[in-house]
Design a protein around this motif. Sequence first.
Motif, PDB file in Angstrom:
ATOM      1  N   ASP A  56       0.990  -1.504   0.396  1.00  0.00           N
ATOM      2  CA  ASP A  56       0.259   0.179   0.256  1.00  0.00           C
ATOM      3  C   ASP A  56       0.907   1.233  -0.005  1.00  0.00           C
ATOM      4  N   ARG A  57       0.561   1.701  -1.011  1.00  0.00           N
ATOM      5  CA  ARG A  57       2.317   3.107  -0.745  1.00  0.00           C
ATOM      6  C   ARG A  57       1.286   4.027   0.049  1.00  0.00           C
ATOM      7  N   THR A  58       0.337   4.366  -0.238  1.00  0.00           N
ATOM      8  CA  THR A  58      -0.523   5.614   0.467  1.00  0.00           C
ATOM      9  C   THR A  58       0.450   5.639   1.835  1.00  0.00           C
ATOM     10  N   LEU A  59       0.453   4.580   1.998  1.00  0.00           N
ATOM     11  CA  LEU A  59       0.625   3.872   3.966  1.00  0.00           C
ATOM     12  C   LEU A  59       2.500   4.032   3.738  1.00  0.00           C
ATOM     13  N   HIS A  60       2.911   3.169   3.006  1.00  0.00           N
ATOM     14  CA  HIS A  60       4.119   2.945   2.447  1.00  0.00           C
ATOM     15  C   HIS A  60       4.899   3.781   1.234  1.00  0.00           C
ATOM     16  N   PRO A  61       4.696   5.016   1.085  1.00  0.00           N
ATOM     17  CA  PRO A  61       5.547   5.233   0.410  1.00  0.00           C
ATOM     18  C   PRO A  61       6.984   5.272  -0.162  1.00  0.00           C
ATOM     19  N   ALA A  62       6.949   5.022  -1.439  1.00  0.00           N
ATOM     20  CA  ALA A  62       8.856   5.096  -2.010  1.00  0.00           C
ATOM     21  C   ALA A  62       9.402   6.119  -1.771  1.00  0.00           C
ATOM     22  N   PRO A  63      11.155   5.883  -0.834  1.00  0.00           N
ATOM     23  CA  PRO A  63      11.294   6.662   0.065  1.00  0.00           C
ATOM     24  C   PRO A  63      12.082   7.540  -0.788  1.00  0.00           C
ATOM     25  N   ARG A  64      12.338   8.855  -1.133  1.00  0.00           N
ATOM     26  CA  ARG A  64      13.969   9.242  -1.793  1.00  0.00           C
ATOM     27  C   ARG A  64      15.279   9.312  -1.306  1.00  0.00           C
ATOM     28  N   LEU A  65      14.674   8.824   0.313  1.00  0.00           N
ATOM     29  CA  LEU A  65      16.625   9.253   0.368  1.00  0.00           C
ATOM     30  C   LEU A  65      16.841   7.520   1.427  1.00  0.00           C
ATOM     31  N   ILE A  66      17.796   6.796   1.083  1.00  0.00           N
ATOM     32  CA  ILE A  66      17.455   5.513   2.194  1.00  0.00           C
ATOM     33  C   ILE A  66      18.805   6.079   3.056  1.00  0.00           C
ATOM     34  N   VAL A  67      19.099   5.884   4.461  1.00  0.00           N
ATOM     35  CA  VAL A  67      20.091   5.730   5.043  1.00  0.00           C
ATOM     36  C   VAL A  67      20.027   3.870   5.436  1.00  0.00           C
ATOM     37  N   LEU A  68      21.156   3.799   5.430  1.00  0.00           N
ATOM     38  CA  LEU A  68      21.667   2.463   5.298  1.00  0.00           C
ATOM     39  C   LEU A  68      22.530   1.468   5.780  1.00  0.00           C
ATOM     40  N   ASP A  69      22.301   0.795   6.794  1.00  0.00           N
ATOM     41  CA  ASP A  69      23.134   0.035   7.614  1.00  0.00           C
ATOM     42  C   ASP A  69      23.890  -0.912   6.953  1.00  0.00           C
ATOM     43  N   LEU A  70      25.177  -1.489   7.468  1.00  0.00           N
ATOM     44  CA  LEU A  70      25.460  -2.885   6.060  1.00  0.00           C
ATOM     45  C   LEU A  70      25.380  -3.929   6.971  1.00  0.00           C
ATOM     46  N   ASN A  71      25.795  -3.669   8.350  1.00  0.00           N
ATOM     47  CA  ASN A  71      25.778  -4.930   9.615  1.00  0.00           C
ATOM     48  C   ASN A  71      23.839  -5.358   9.060  1.00  0.00           C
ATOM     49  N   LEU A  72      23.306  -5.999   8.807  1.00  0.00           N
ATOM     50  CA  LEU A  72      21.410  -6.504   8.728  1.00  0.00           C
ATOM     51  C   LEU A  72      21.412  -8.048   9.416  1.00  0.00           C
ATOM     52  N   PRO A  73      20.629  -8.601   9.727  1.00  0.00           N
ATOM     53  CA  PRO A  73      20.143  -8.836   9.750  1.00  0.00           C
ATOM     54  C   PRO A  73      19.598  -9.858   8.088  1.00  0.00           C
ATOM     55  N   VAL A  74      19.116 -11.100   8.638  1.00  0.00           N
ATOM     56  CA  VAL A  74      18.390 -11.807   7.071  1.00  0.00           C
ATOM     57  C   VAL A  74      19.188 -11.769   5.596  1.00  0.00           C
ATOM     58  N   LYS A  75      18.859 -10.319   5.634  1.00  0.00           N
ATOM     59  CA  LYS A  75      19.797  -9.704   4.441  1.00  0.00           C
ATOM     60  C   LYS A  75      20.612  -8.514   4.592  1.00  0.00           C
ATOM     61  N   HIS A  76      22.347  -8.747   4.221  1.00  0.00           N
ATOM     62  CA  HIS A  76      23.164  -7.984   4.274  1.00  0.00           C
ATOM     63  C   HIS A  76      23.344  -6.696   3.874  1.00  0.00           C
ATOM     64  N   GLY A  77      23.927  -4.788   3.928  1.00  0.00           N
ATOM     65  CA  GLY A  77      23.145  -4.327   3.700  1.00  0.00           C
ATOM     66  C   GLY A  77      24.143  -4.121   2.193  1.00  0.00           C
ATOM     67  N   LEU A  78      24.621  -5.302   1.327  1.00  0.00           N
ATOM     68  CA  LEU A  78      25.217  -4.436   0.886  1.00  0.00           C
ATOM     69  C   LEU A  78      24.631  -5.785  -0.390  1.00  0.00           C
ATOM     70  N   GLN A  79      24.007  -6.671   0.073  1.00  0.00           N
ATOM     71  CA  GLN A  79      22.972  -7.259  -1.239  1.00  0.00           C
ATOM     72  C   GLN A  79      21.923  -6.063  -1.105  1.00  0.00           C
ATOM     73  N   VAL A  80      21.455  -5.619  -0.444  1.00  0.00           N
ATOM     74  CA  VAL A  80      20.292  -4.560  -0.049  1.00  0.00           C
ATOM     75  C   VAL A  80      20.966  -3.510  -1.618  1.00  0.00           C
ATOM     76  N   LEU A  81      21.756  -3.251  -1.566  1.00  0.00           N
ATOM     77  CA  LEU A  81      22.345  -2.283  -1.936  1.00  0.00           C
ATOM     78  C   LEU A  81      22.903  -2.818  -3.760  1.00  0.00           C
ATOM     79  N   GLN A  82      22.825  -4.096  -3.736  1.00  0.00           N
ATOM     80  CA  GLN A  82      23.373  -4.690  -5.177  1.00  0.00           C
ATOM     81  C   GLN A  82      21.810  -5.067  -5.754  1.00  0.00           C
ATOM     82  N   TRP A  83      20.902  -4.948  -4.862  1.00  0.00           N
ATOM     83  CA  TRP A  83      19.610  -5.319  -5.723  1.00  0.00           C
ATOM     84  C   TRP A  83      19.091  -4.073  -5.848  1.00  0.00           C
ATOM     85  N   ILE A  84      19.003  -3.045  -5.237  1.00  0.00           N
ATOM     86  CA  ILE A  84      18.609  -1.949  -5.626  1.00  0.00           C
ATOM     87  C   ILE A  84      19.415  -1.032  -6.934  1.00  0.00           C
TER      88      ILE A  84
END
Length: 84
Positions: A56-84
Amino acid sequence: MTKPPPYPILLVEDDENDVFFFKRAVEKAGIAHPLHVVRDGQDAIHFVGGTGDYTDRTLHPAPRLIVLDLNLPVKHGLQVLQWI
């Protein structure tokens, strides 16, 4: 003329203290943009992609700025960057 809502910020951070201090810094700086927080890399991917709990993009609009920790559970921040 109505003013468009400010662009959202996505904070991807699993450490509660870091989330607290980031929120406080945003507040002290007078930043009016809405802040959304997710706690792991997989949730970040879902949020940015508008999938899972974040379709639901009215509740969760697409961000224009992402502040990303690299050491994250489940998927590492570098994996998130690769996906982006």
